[in-house]
Design an enzyme around this catalytic site. Structure first.
Site, PDB file in Angstrom:
ATOM      1  N   LYS A 181       0.836  -1.250  -0.055  1.00 48.43           N
ATOM      2  CA  LYS A 181       0.008   0.040  -0.154  1.00 48.43           C
ATOM      3  C   LYS A 181       0.780   1.307   0.036  1.00 48.43           C
ATOM      4  O   LYS A 181       0.356   2.268  -0.205  1.00 48.43           O
ATOM      5  CB  LYS A 181      -0.896  -0.060   1.193  1.00 48.43           C
TER       6      LYS A 181
HETATM    7  C1  LIG Z   1      -4.390  -4.599   1.312  1.00 48.77           C
HETATM    8  C2  LIG Z   1      -3.788  -5.958   1.612  1.00 48.77           C
HETATM    9  C3  LIG Z   1      -4.274  -6.809   0.620  1.00 48.77           C
HETATM   10  C4  LIG Z   1      -5.350  -6.938  -0.174  1.00 48.77           C
HETATM   11  O1  LIG Z   1      -4.999  -6.024  -1.280  1.00 48.77           O
HETATM   12  P1  LIG Z   1      -6.177  -5.683  -2.255  1.00 48.77           P
HETATM   13  O2  LIG Z   1      -5.813  -4.650  -3.177  1.00 48.77           O
HETATM   14  O3  LIG Z   1      -7.223  -4.902  -1.239  1.00 48.77           O
HETATM   15  O4  LIG Z   1      -6.657  -6.862  -2.609  1.00 48.77           O
HETATM   16  C5  LIG Z   1      -3.316  -8.157   0.607  1.00 48.77           C
HETATM   17  N1  LIG Z   1      -2.053  -8.238   1.717  1.00 48.77           N
HETATM   18  C6  LIG Z   1      -1.925  -7.076   2.269  1.00 48.77           C
HETATM   19  C7  LIG Z   1      -0.842  -7.309   3.524  1.00 48.77           C
HETATM   20  C8  LIG Z   1      -2.608  -6.011   2.501  1.00 48.77           C
HETATM   21  O5  LIG Z   1      -2.230  -4.869   3.267  1.00 48.77           O
END
Ligand SMILES: *Cc1c(COP(=O)(O)O)cnc(C)c1O
Length: 443
Positions: A107
């Site tokens: 993210k």
């Molecule tokens: C947010 C997140 C996901 C999911 O990602 P999406 O794009 O919402 O499918 C998977 N793994 C981790 C560690 C995350 O923080």
């Protein structure tokens, strides 16, 4: 570049409006009007380009002049500041490590790029932009780090007192500069309610330019397509079928992969890997889309029962844009590109152990879900090259990973060093007037 809503393809907004607004008024999601093709020579010669150069070329093509090239170059230079290395476990299994940013999860890519775009689009405004974020822990950390010291932007993070982990709290409360933390004597829902109320408060909105760092902002999606190219570049042998396995919750990462493919990256298949919150894998196998209440698992960033980006996936596979209705051809089209697997916690724990025993690699619970889904796919599809998106560093889930592997694991220095930094947060109660008063006093 113009964007439309997944609920209406007749009205368009500029990239600036889409980024600063986050969501269309009709509550759909913004989509690019068209998805342009990259120059085939660029794809063929990916290995001649750095990660930043790839990011520039992909965004230049997609944004089609919405940002002048000099400015875009500057944005990329400030947004893509950590690598996305591919680690090879064996001929058919690769790990794309997306956790080299400040909050140790993928993210960080989206948050940094969004911060740069918001700052860019806010230039020339005489008032600073104040971003309000309610967090239950994780998103706030990525947003805080992503917006840290970004010109023209202030960030206010609301988190529930005593309900985030010690290190998460440090990520939110030790940055300073333009990042302020409000410790709310209440729950995450209280934090969210305060933020919602602020956005609806006409008086406040006339005094302060408020915005949100919403997770479905198109500015978060775009940079997530860059690392598919960066990963593909690092594969040594792409003569076989290349599959990307994406541990998914709200399906932003997977949607960004679909964009990369539609722009010309030769990806043969995507694997939608979920935990038992397997709404999308269930749809792919049955053709019925049924959202549910989410269930708690050890891969908790994927505990999502109503994935927000599914609307974008549908739009990509529907022949008629801006109409979210699921048709039987939507299902058929989607199945050509995506295979889904739901993996339960018992199996996930076994996967963490297996990856460690077999490859001496410590994988986090989300990555382990991806690993197992890839192995299921490869049972039937031998001779494929798999790339698993490792979405977080294992130390983010240290309690579970240490318990499962029965050993201590290291926390990277950039996170561990936070524990000695001084927390700075303002305690507030859940009354809206107190929150509003604080905002009016400080901005
Ligand atoms: C947010 C997140 C996901 C999911 O990602 P999406 O794009 O919402 O499918 C998977 N793994 C981790 C560690 C995350 O923080």
């Amino acid at each position: 570049m113009r964007l439309y809503s997944t609920k209406n393809s007749k009205q368009f907004v500029s990239l600036k409006e889409a980024v600063l607004k986050g969501l269309p008024d009709d509550n759909g999601l913004f989509m690019p009007e068209s998805i342009p093709q990259l120059d085939p020579d660029f794809i063929k010669n990916l290995s001649n380009y750095s990660f930043q150069e790839i990011a520039f070329e992909v965004s230049r093509t997609l944004l089609k002049g919405a940002i002048p090239e000099n400015d875009l170059q500057y944005i990329i230079k400030n947004a893509i500041t950590f690598p996305a290395p591919v680690v090879k476990l064996d001929e058919s299994t690769h790990i794309l490590e997306l956790f080299h940013g400040p909050s140790l999860a993928f993210k960080d890519f989206g948050a940094r790029f969004m911060a740069q775009l918001m700052s860019y689009f806010n230039q020339g405004e005489d008032k600073e932009l104040v971003i309000l974020v309610a967090t239950s822990g994780d998103t706030g950390g990525a947003v805080a780090a992503g917006f840290h010291k970004t010109p023209g932007i202030k960030v206010v993070i609301l988190y529930p007192s005593g309900k985030v982990s010690h290190l998460q709290e440090k990520q939110l409360t030790t940055l300073g500069y333009n990042i302020a933390a409000l410790e709310v004597d209440g729950t995450f829902d209280d934090c969210q309610a305060l933020v919602k109320k602020a956005f609806l408060d006409k008086e406040l909105c006339s005094q302060i330019r408020l915005s949100s760092a919403n997770s479905i902002n198109i500015a978060r999606l775009i940079p997530q397509s860059f690392y598919y190219f960066e990963a593909y570049k690092q594969l040594k042998n792409t003569n076989k079928e290349v599959v990307f396995c994406v541990p998914s919750g709200n399906f932003g990462n997977l949607t960004a992969g679909l964009l990369a493919k539609q722009m010309g990256l030769p990806i043969d298949k995507f694997i939608a890997a979920t935990n038992i919150n397997d709404v999308v894998p269930a749809y792919l196998s049955s053709g019925k889309y049924e959202t549910r209440t989410s269930v708690r698992t050890i891969s908790n960033a994927m505990d999502v029962g109503n994935p927000s980006n599914f609307a974008r996936m549908v739009d990509l596979f529907n022949e008629e844009k801006g109409n979210p209705t699921l048709k039987s051809y939507t299902w058929n089209n989607m199945k050509k590109d995506i295979v889904g697997y739901g993996i339960n916690d018992t199996y996930t724990e076994k996967g963490i152990k297996e990856v460690y025993d077999k490859y001496n690699y410590i994988i986090d619970p989300h990555g382990a879900v991806g690993y197992l889904a890839l192995k299921e796919y490869q049972n039937l599809n031998k001779n494929t090259i798999g790339v698993i998106l490792e979405t977080a560093h294992p130390s983010k889930f240290i309690d579970d990973v240490e318990r499962i592997l029965d050993q201590k694991i290291d926390i990277p220095e950039r996170l561990a060093s936070l524990k000695d930094k001084k927390k700075e947060a303002t305690m507030i109660n859940t009354k809206y007037e107190e929150f509003k008063g604080w905002l009016q006093k400080n901005y």
